[in-house]
Design a protein around this motif. Structure first.
Motif, PDB file in Angstrom:
ATOM      1  N   GLN A 195      11.422  31.003 -25.083  1.00  0.00           N
ATOM      2  CA  GLN A 195      12.084  31.804 -24.038  1.00  0.00           C
ATOM      3  C   GLN A 195      12.181  33.263 -24.476  1.00  0.00           C
ATOM      4  O   GLN A 195      11.982  34.176 -23.671  1.00  0.00           O
ATOM      5  N   ARG A 205      10.463  36.537 -22.808  1.00  0.00           N
ATOM      6  CA  ARG A 205      11.238  37.756 -22.495  1.00  0.00           C
ATOM      7  C   ARG A 205      10.526  39.002 -23.035  1.00  0.00           C
ATOM      8  O   ARG A 205      10.490  40.036 -22.368  1.00  0.00           O
ATOM      9  N   LYS A 211      19.169  38.857 -23.366  1.00  0.00           N
ATOM     10  CA  LYS A 211      20.171  38.028 -22.679  1.00  0.00           C
ATOM     11  C   LYS A 211      19.876  37.853 -21.189  1.00  0.00           C
ATOM     12  O   LYS A 211      20.639  37.211 -20.474  1.00  0.00           O
ATOM     13  N   THR A 212      18.770  38.400 -20.738  1.00  0.00           N
ATOM     14  CA  THR A 212      18.403  38.284 -19.320  1.00  0.00           C
ATOM     15  C   THR A 212      18.023  36.839 -18.990  1.00  0.00           C
ATOM     16  O   THR A 212      17.300  36.190 -19.734  1.00  0.00           O
ATOM     17  N   LYS A 213      18.545  36.335 -17.865  1.00  0.00           N
ATOM     18  CA  LYS A 213      18.204  34.981 -17.415  1.00  0.00           C
ATOM     19  C   LYS A 213      16.764  34.970 -16.911  1.00  0.00           C
ATOM     20  O   LYS A 213      16.373  35.827 -16.108  1.00  0.00           O
ATOM     21  N   ASN A 252      10.801  29.954 -17.298  1.00  0.00           N
ATOM     22  CA  ASN A 252      11.316  28.844 -18.105  1.00  0.00           C
ATOM     23  C   ASN A 252      10.275  27.737 -18.239  1.00  0.00           C
ATOM     24  O   ASN A 252      10.138  27.111 -19.290  1.00  0.00           O
ATOM     25  N   GLU A 287      14.515  23.145 -13.884  1.00  0.00           N
ATOM     26  CA  GLU A 287      15.179  24.418 -13.580  1.00  0.00           C
ATOM     27  C   GLU A 287      15.222  24.683 -12.071  1.00  0.00           C
ATOM     28  O   GLU A 287      16.216  25.191 -11.552  1.00  0.00           O
ATOM     29  N   THR A 289      18.605  25.149  -9.918  1.00  0.00           N
ATOM     30  CA  THR A 289      18.800  26.323  -9.055  1.00  0.00           C
ATOM     31  C   THR A 289      19.230  25.884  -7.658  1.00  0.00           C
ATOM     32  O   THR A 289      20.124  26.481  -7.046  1.00  0.00           O
ATOM     33  N   SER A 340      26.637  29.728 -11.330  1.00  0.00           N
ATOM     34  CA  SER A 340      25.993  29.593 -12.634  1.00  0.00           C
ATOM     35  C   SER A 340      25.520  28.146 -12.809  1.00  0.00           C
ATOM     36  O   SER A 340      26.239  27.199 -12.464  1.00  0.00           O
ATOM     37  N   ASP A 361      25.365  26.601 -15.492  1.00  0.00           N
ATOM     38  CA  ASP A 361      26.206  25.962 -16.512  1.00  0.00           C
ATOM     39  C   ASP A 361      27.419  25.254 -15.913  1.00  0.00           C
ATOM     40  O   ASP A 361      28.079  24.466 -16.595  1.00  0.00           O
TER      41      ASP A 361
END
Length: 283
Positions: free
Chosen positions: A71, A75, A83-85, A91, A174, A178, A185, A187
């Protein structure tokens, strides 16, 4: 995560390997289950559980560790902050890269697992006279016959399965998360959405790469009886002698297992990860 995956999916995985390798012996999933139970009892469904546990724990440990590293690589490639999603597609690409590393620990243990699962059928078909019934006897047999590199029979087909397969695996997971998050989020998702998302990701993987897995099982199991041709040789021979549908032998137990086992895998992974992160934060 790997332990949860094996505990829930091993009987279906055993049926898959038996039906892939000896499709003419079984009329379907129920017939495979009934014959296995009559011939070797309930323990027959859990043949190869020890190497399956080793395989899944090793594979998923490496896979998810490398997933995090990959990941970061993605990036850097796309030029975003650490730290960007990432998007679902990004992914998926990271998961695909990570699977190449996981294959190196998966192939040897999966070879032992597949041989144990199909040992009874190899004896019934007369391809081998006497089978090995324990993990150690199979390991010893591979070393004596082919040396350490013998554990990597089927490596090319395993790579062909894992790299594209895990693109769909992580992409499906993913994408499903979503959908359930709906702007929140990811999470914050509860156990049911995580189970469904993991099951969806697993189903995407197996639909995409099942014929490759069928060829891999043939190579790993039938090489007990003598030298096997490579991936393309086995693929061509299989299609020519048994037809295209033979590539999809055992698809039913695979799809049931894919949903149940990968749902359990991701649920265990996400909750154990959160628990460990809390422990780290407390220090």
């Amino acid at each position: 995560g790997g332990t949860a995956c094996v505990a829930t999916g091993q009987p279906f995985d055993t049926a898959k390997v038996k039906m892939q390798t000896f499709p003419n012996m079984y009329k379907g999933l129920v017939d495979c289950f009934v014959k296995t139970y009559k011939q070797v009892g309930f323990r027959g469904f859990y043949k190869g559980t020890t190497p399956a546990l080793v395989a899944n724990i090793a594979e998923n440990s490496v896979l998810f560790m490398c997933y995090g590293f990959c990941q970061q690589i993605v990036r850097r490639i796309v030029g975003v902050d650490k730290k960007t999603k990432l998007s679902d597609l990004q992914n998926a690409a990271a998961g695909s890269f990570a699977s190449a590393f996981a294959t190196l620990v998966l192939c040897p243990t999966e070879l032992v697992k597949c041989r144990l699962q199909a040992m009874h059928e190899m004896q019934l078909s007369g391809k081998i006279i006497q089978g090995h019934n324990t993990v150690w006897s199979v390991v010893k047999g591979v070393i004596q016959k082919d040396g350490p590199l013998g554990f990597y029979r089927g490596l090319s087909s395993t790579l062909l399965r894992e790299v594209p397969g895990y693109f769909f695996f992580f992409g499906g997971y993913e994408l499903s998360r979503t959908f359930f998050a709906s702007g929140r989020s990811k999470d914050e998702l509860g156990p049911i959405p995580l189970l469904i998302s993991g099951g969806f990701g697993g189903s995407c993987l197996w639909i995409a790469v099942y014929p490759v897995d069928c060829v891999k099982s043939r190579i790993q199991v039938l090489s007990m009886a003598g030298k096997q041709t490579g991936f393309m040789g086995t693929f061509v021979t299989l299609v020519r002698t048994e037809g295209v549908l033979a590539l999809y032998s055992g698809l039913t137990p695979t799809m049931i297992r894919a949903f149940v086992a990968n749902g359990a895998l991701f649920l265990a992974y996400e909750y154990s990860r959160k628990l460990m992160m809390k422990q780290i934060d407390s220090y």
